[in-house]
Design a protein around this motif. Structure first.
Motif, PDB file in Angstrom:
ATOM      1  N   ALA A 255      46.993  34.116  40.098  1.00  0.00           N
ATOM      2  CA  ALA A 255      47.538  34.241  41.457  1.00  0.00           C
ATOM      3  C   ALA A 255      47.613  35.701  41.886  1.00  0.00           C
ATOM      4  O   ALA A 255      47.241  36.047  43.017  1.00  0.00           O
ATOM      5  CB  ALA A 255      48.914  33.591  41.525  1.00  0.00           C
ATOM      6  N   VAL A 256      48.067  36.572  40.987  1.00  0.00           N
ATOM      7  CA  VAL A 256      48.200  37.989  41.332  1.00  0.00           C
ATOM      8  C   VAL A 256      46.821  38.630  41.516  1.00  0.00           C
ATOM      9  O   VAL A 256      46.601  39.368  42.485  1.00  0.00           O
ATOM     10  CB  VAL A 256      49.014  38.739  40.250  1.00  0.00           C
ATOM     11  N   MET A 257      45.896  38.354  40.605  1.00  0.00           N
ATOM     12  CA  MET A 257      44.550  38.951  40.710  1.00  0.00           C
ATOM     13  C   MET A 257      43.844  38.487  41.985  1.00  0.00           C
ATOM     14  O   MET A 257      43.215  39.289  42.672  1.00  0.00           O
ATOM     15  CB  MET A 257      43.713  38.604  39.483  1.00  0.00           C
ATOM     16  N   GLN A 258      43.956  37.212  42.310  1.00  0.00           N
ATOM     17  CA  GLN A 258      43.308  36.702  43.517  1.00  0.00           C
ATOM     18  C   GLN A 258      43.959  37.272  44.778  1.00  0.00           C
ATOM     19  O   GLN A 258      43.272  37.554  45.758  1.00  0.00           O
ATOM     20  CB  GLN A 258      43.303  35.180  43.498  1.00  0.00           C
ATOM     21  N   ALA A 259      45.261  37.491  44.743  1.00  0.00           N
ATOM     22  CA  ALA A 259      45.947  38.115  45.877  1.00  0.00           C
ATOM     23  C   ALA A 259      45.478  39.559  46.066  1.00  0.00           C
ATOM     24  O   ALA A 259      45.517  40.082  47.184  1.00  0.00           O
ATOM     25  CB  ALA A 259      47.454  38.066  45.674  1.00  0.00           C
ATOM     26  N   LYS A 260      45.032  40.191  44.986  1.00  0.00           N
ATOM     27  CA  LYS A 260      44.527  41.564  45.060  1.00  0.00           C
ATOM     28  C   LYS A 260      43.031  41.604  45.404  1.00  0.00           C
ATOM     29  O   LYS A 260      42.431  42.661  45.436  1.00  0.00           O
ATOM     30  CB  LYS A 260      44.776  42.295  43.737  1.00  0.00           C
ATOM     31  N   GLY A 261      42.416  40.437  45.640  1.00  0.00           N
ATOM     32  CA  GLY A 261      41.023  40.378  46.074  1.00  0.00           C
ATOM     33  C   GLY A 261      40.017  40.176  44.955  1.00  0.00           C
ATOM     34  O   GLY A 261      38.807  40.245  45.194  1.00  0.00           O
ATOM     35  N   PHE A 262      40.461  39.896  43.752  1.00  0.00           N
ATOM     36  CA  PHE A 262      39.546  39.652  42.638  1.00  0.00           C
ATOM     37  C   PHE A 262      39.197  38.164  42.584  1.00  0.00           C
ATOM     38  O   PHE A 262      39.976  37.314  43.003  1.00  0.00           O
ATOM     39  CB  PHE A 262      40.178  40.083  41.310  1.00  0.00           C
ATOM     40  N   THR A 263      38.017  37.879  42.053  1.00  0.00           N
ATOM     41  CA  THR A 263      37.543  36.511  41.930  1.00  0.00           C
ATOM     42  C   THR A 263      37.365  36.168  40.462  1.00  0.00           C
ATOM     43  O   THR A 263      36.791  36.959  39.703  1.00  0.00           O
ATOM     44  CB  THR A 263      36.183  36.350  42.643  1.00  0.00           C
ATOM     45  N   LYS A 264      37.818  34.998  40.074  1.00  0.00           N
ATOM     46  CA  LYS A 264      37.619  34.535  38.701  1.00  0.00           C
ATOM     47  C   LYS A 264      36.174  34.066  38.575  1.00  0.00           C
ATOM     48  O   LYS A 264      35.680  33.331  39.421  1.00  0.00           O
ATOM     49  CB  LYS A 264      38.595  33.406  38.372  1.00  0.00           C
ATOM     50  N   SER A 265      35.496  34.505  37.493  1.00  0.00           N
ATOM     51  CA  SER A 265      34.068  34.245  37.356  1.00  0.00           C
ATOM     52  C   SER A 265      33.704  33.953  35.902  1.00  0.00           C
ATOM     53  O   SER A 265      34.365  34.439  34.983  1.00  0.00           O
ATOM     54  CB  SER A 265      33.300  35.475  37.845  1.00  0.00           C
ATOM     55  N   GLN A 266      32.637  33.197  35.722  1.00  0.00           N
ATOM     56  CA  GLN A 266      32.120  32.953  34.368  1.00  0.00           C
ATOM     57  C   GLN A 266      31.328  34.157  33.855  1.00  0.00           C
ATOM     58  O   GLN A 266      31.072  34.270  32.660  1.00  0.00           O
ATOM     59  CB  GLN A 266      31.236  31.699  34.351  1.00  0.00           C
ATOM     60  N   THR A 267      30.935  35.054  34.754  1.00  0.00           N
ATOM     61  CA  THR A 267      30.271  36.311  34.373  1.00  0.00           C
ATOM     62  C   THR A 267      31.092  37.461  34.966  1.00  0.00           C
ATOM     63  O   THR A 267      30.686  38.091  35.942  1.00  0.00           O
ATOM     64  CB  THR A 267      28.820  36.355  34.899  1.00  0.00           C
ATOM     65  N   PRO A 268      32.247  37.735  34.370  1.00  0.00           N
ATOM     66  CA  PRO A 268      33.197  38.679  34.964  1.00  0.00           C
ATOM     67  C   PRO A 268      32.839  40.139  34.724  1.00  0.00           C
ATOM     68  O   PRO A 268      32.116  40.478  33.781  1.00  0.00           O
ATOM     69  CB  PRO A 268      34.502  38.334  34.248  1.00  0.00           C
ATOM     70  N   ASP A 269      33.397  40.983  35.584  1.00  0.00           N
ATOM     71  CA  ASP A 269      33.301  42.434  35.391  1.00  0.00           C
ATOM     72  C   ASP A 269      34.293  42.890  34.325  1.00  0.00           C
ATOM     73  O   ASP A 269      33.999  43.792  33.543  1.00  0.00           O
ATOM     74  CB  ASP A 269      33.598  43.175  36.702  1.00  0.00           C
TER      75      ASP A 269
END
Length: 173
Positions: free
Chosen positions: A61-75
């Motif tokens: 919730a916090v990461m998505q509120a900061k504009g990050f996207t959950k991904s199977q190939t993450p940064d």
């Protein structure tokens, strides 16, 4: 003396529920390059499966509120490590009764502990660059944790922890 006693009580009350977070990060990293995240596939977090899920949901919730996207190939990959310990209180008040006359005397003394032992939880949250496999950001939180809480109180606890941990992420350049 009355004002001093009130001041001490206020400080104790405020400090009991506080969460302290220490941050560290690689100053050479451009954090604007990171847009996606996920959790380490194999985490030995030290939390129960239920508490780990609560903390991961709060982190999502916090990461998505900061504009990050959950991904199977993450940064970046997020790793969570938690430890609990008991802080033994060593403060006490001494009470004594004494008496005597003409060289004889009797006395009784006792130490009354102030407060009780407190359970603490330290949560270390690492963000690792998924491509380079290097630690780029770390937060270590230390907070009091109540024993015997219900599930909703635990959700609230881990939500507050996640919000506090990510308060200064990404670091300002």
């Amino acid at each position: 003396m009355k004002h001093f006693f009130i001041f001490v009580l206020a400080v104790v009350a405020i400090s009991c529920g506080s969460t302290r977070v220490d941050y560290d990060y690689d100053e050479q990293i451009d954090f604007s390059q990171y847009q996606t995240y996920n959790f380490m596939p194999e985490m030995d977090s030290g939390l129960s499966q239920l508490d780990l899920k609560r903390l991961m949901d709060a982190t999502d919730a916090v990461m998505q509120a900061k504009g990050f996207t959950k991904s199977q190939t993450p940064d970046v990959l997020i790793n969570i490590i938690a430890e609990e310990y008991e802080d033994v209180q060593r403060n006490s008040v001494g009470v004594g009764i004494g008496g005597g006359s003409y060289g004889g005397g009797v006395s009784v003394g006792a130490g009354i502990p102030l407060g009780g032992n407190k359970n603490h939880q330290t949560i270390t949250l690492d963000l690792v660059d998924a491509q380079k496999d290097i630690l780029v950001w770390q937060a270590v939180s230390d907070s009091n944790i109540k024993v015997g809480t219900n599930p909703q109180e635990r959700v609230t606890h881990y939500t507050k922890i996640a919000q506090k941990i990510f308060e200064k992420f990404p670091p300002e350049e």
